[in-house]
Design a protein around this motif. Sequence first.
Motif, PDB file in Angstrom:
ATOM      1  N   HIS A   1       0.816  -1.220   0.000  1.00 54.34           N
ATOM      2  CA  HIS A   1       0.000   0.000   0.000  1.00 54.34           C
ATOM      3  C   HIS A   1       0.850   1.272   0.000  1.00 54.34           C
ATOM      4  N   ARG A   2       2.153   1.127  -0.120  1.00 52.09           N
ATOM      5  CA  ARG A   2       3.074   2.275  -0.117  1.00 52.09           C
ATOM      6  C   ARG A   2       2.870   3.117   1.137  1.00 52.09           C
ATOM      7  N   LEU A   3       3.047   2.442   2.295  1.00 52.41           N
ATOM      8  CA  LEU A   3       2.879   3.110   3.578  1.00 52.41           C
ATOM      9  C   LEU A   3       4.031   2.748   4.495  1.00 52.41           C
ATOM     10  N   PRO A   4       4.431   3.642   5.376  1.00 52.10           N
ATOM     11  CA  PRO A   4       5.313   3.221   6.469  1.00 52.10           C
ATOM     12  C   PRO A   4       4.538   2.255   7.365  1.00 52.10           C
ATOM     13  N   VAL A   5       5.182   1.180   7.783  1.00 46.67           N
ATOM     14  CA  VAL A   5       4.462   0.168   8.552  1.00 46.67           C
ATOM     15  C   VAL A   5       3.924   0.735   9.857  1.00 46.67           C
ATOM     16  N   GLU A   6       4.620   1.730  10.432  1.00 51.78           N
ATOM     17  CA  GLU A   6       4.134   2.305  11.686  1.00 51.78           C
ATOM     18  C   GLU A   6       2.857   3.108  11.482  1.00 51.78           C
ATOM     19  N   ASN A   7       2.592   3.565  10.253  1.00 51.18           N
ATOM     20  CA  ASN A   7       1.330   4.241   9.977  1.00 51.18           C
ATOM     21  C   ASN A   7       0.212   3.252   9.679  1.00 51.18           C
ATOM     22  N   LEU A   8       0.589   2.055   9.264  1.00 46.87           N
ATOM     23  CA  LEU A   8      -0.420   1.012   9.073  1.00 46.87           C
ATOM     24  C   LEU A   8      -0.948   0.523  10.413  1.00 46.87           C
ATOM     25  N   LEU A   9      -0.037   0.360  11.393  1.00 48.07           N
ATOM     26  CA  LEU A   9      -0.454   0.001  12.746  1.00 48.07           C
ATOM     27  C   LEU A   9       0.679   0.348  13.708  1.00 48.07           C
ATOM     28  N   GLU A  10       0.348   1.056  14.763  1.00 48.27           N
ATOM     29  CA  GLU A  10       1.370   1.506  15.701  1.00 48.27           C
ATOM     30  C   GLU A  10       2.120   0.317  16.295  1.00 48.27           C
ATOM     31  N   PRO A  11       3.456   0.402  16.377  1.00 47.02           N
ATOM     32  CA  PRO A  11       4.245  -0.708  16.934  1.00 47.02           C
ATOM     33  C   PRO A  11       3.811  -1.117  18.337  1.00 47.02           C
ATOM     34  N   ALA A  12       3.416  -0.152  19.175  1.00 50.51           N
ATOM     35  CA  ALA A  12       2.991  -0.495  20.533  1.00 50.51           C
ATOM     36  C   ALA A  12       1.759  -1.387  20.519  1.00 50.51           C
TER      37      ALA A  12
END
Length: 443
Positions: free
Chosen positions: A350-361
């Motif tokens: 989806h051309r997204l930073p993974v942290e914007n897809l779902l927060e690491p926490a």
Amino acid sequence: MSQVVTTPEPPQSIALVEPTDGVPPVIDSPSALADAVARLAAGTGPVAVDAERASGYRYGQRAYLVQLRRAGSGTMLIDPIPFGTLDAVQDVIGDAEWILHAAHQDLPCLAEVGLRPERVFDTELAARLAGFERVGLASVVELLLGFTLTKGYSAADWSTRPLPVDWLRYAALDVELLIELRDLLAADLEQQGKLDWAQQEFAAAVNAPPKPTPAEPWRRTSGVHRVRSRRQLAIVRALWEARDARARARDVAPGRVLPDTAIVAAALANPKTQESLGALPIYSGPRMRRSIQTWWEAVESTAKLSDGELPGPAASTGLPPAGRWSERDPEAAARLAAMRAVLRTAAQGHRLPVENLLEPALQRKLAWAPPDPVTPDSVRDALAAGDARPWQSDLVRDLIVEALLDPAPIVAAAEALAAEEAEAAAAAQAALAEAIVATEAAS
């Protein structure tokens, strides 16, 4: 005859060194503010907003300059300090869309002066969702609008009065192109089918509650992990509290009153006299000697504390570090590895930073303590409880279910892919080295 088609080079960027209407005067009087409010009311459309703080110089994160720009209104630079609050400004722009870059940085200090938007468009977050590799304001402006911004003064002491003209020019340029930038990013997001995602993120930013104050903020002292004994921790606490009181009273950043390194050095040395405290290298300078009595009184006060009054180890408020999961709970470690693998693949798609897809926490929370039972509905509820937005839940829910229920094949596939990529990278490095050697031999 075949025709060779060449891709044209992008046009050279143009340096943007002066606002379109020149550097506006600073608004710091009631009459000037009334005029600015009238101009804002006469303007139309969204409002570009920015704020400058004095981080590292002053106590707290208050705004020392607020920049506004609106079609039909021009650019305004408002000094909020003489006014306390800017309620009159809020009254005329409160229901408009505000355009900010990295809104989470400015919204708290804007709220302190009475400026609270109902809607925002965050150009930094929009660039992330659109898949831009670099999302700083200067980078996005250059890529989409073809202008390069001059070097900034974001780290300057914006409590300085009067503000230098170069600083004011920089401040005005920060909002000069935000409206145009917003329109291009919105069009890009709409074309990619991501505009609704962005609107959900913007709404979350507006409605985000203030960050809670840590129960024991002194534990955030840099280097405190080196302090082992409870008596030494008491010294850290006492010095931190003495520094905070002094910094607050003087309206100076705490680190300028007493650096964290000085606090930790005193705690580790545990000096028994004021002279031995002053003999520590970091306390030996003229400025530190002038306030040595204050710091010694803080250190000395800890000697009178009973064992019950000494601070203990920090209370555990979260999950163990992910690096220790394989020892503490191998199954949770496998779930986290699988979840990271499927989310990384989805983010790339989806051309997204993974942290914007779902927060690491939230990733760690779900992997450590999955809902029971693991079903699409239970995972959806867990995501909602963790403040994931609906668009995120729609994209990741089924992937997370798969990772939680059967992580082993996902982890194995991810490890195999990583090994292949490492092998390919090593082969490429070897080929490059051989080419360099061959070139040098030929020359």
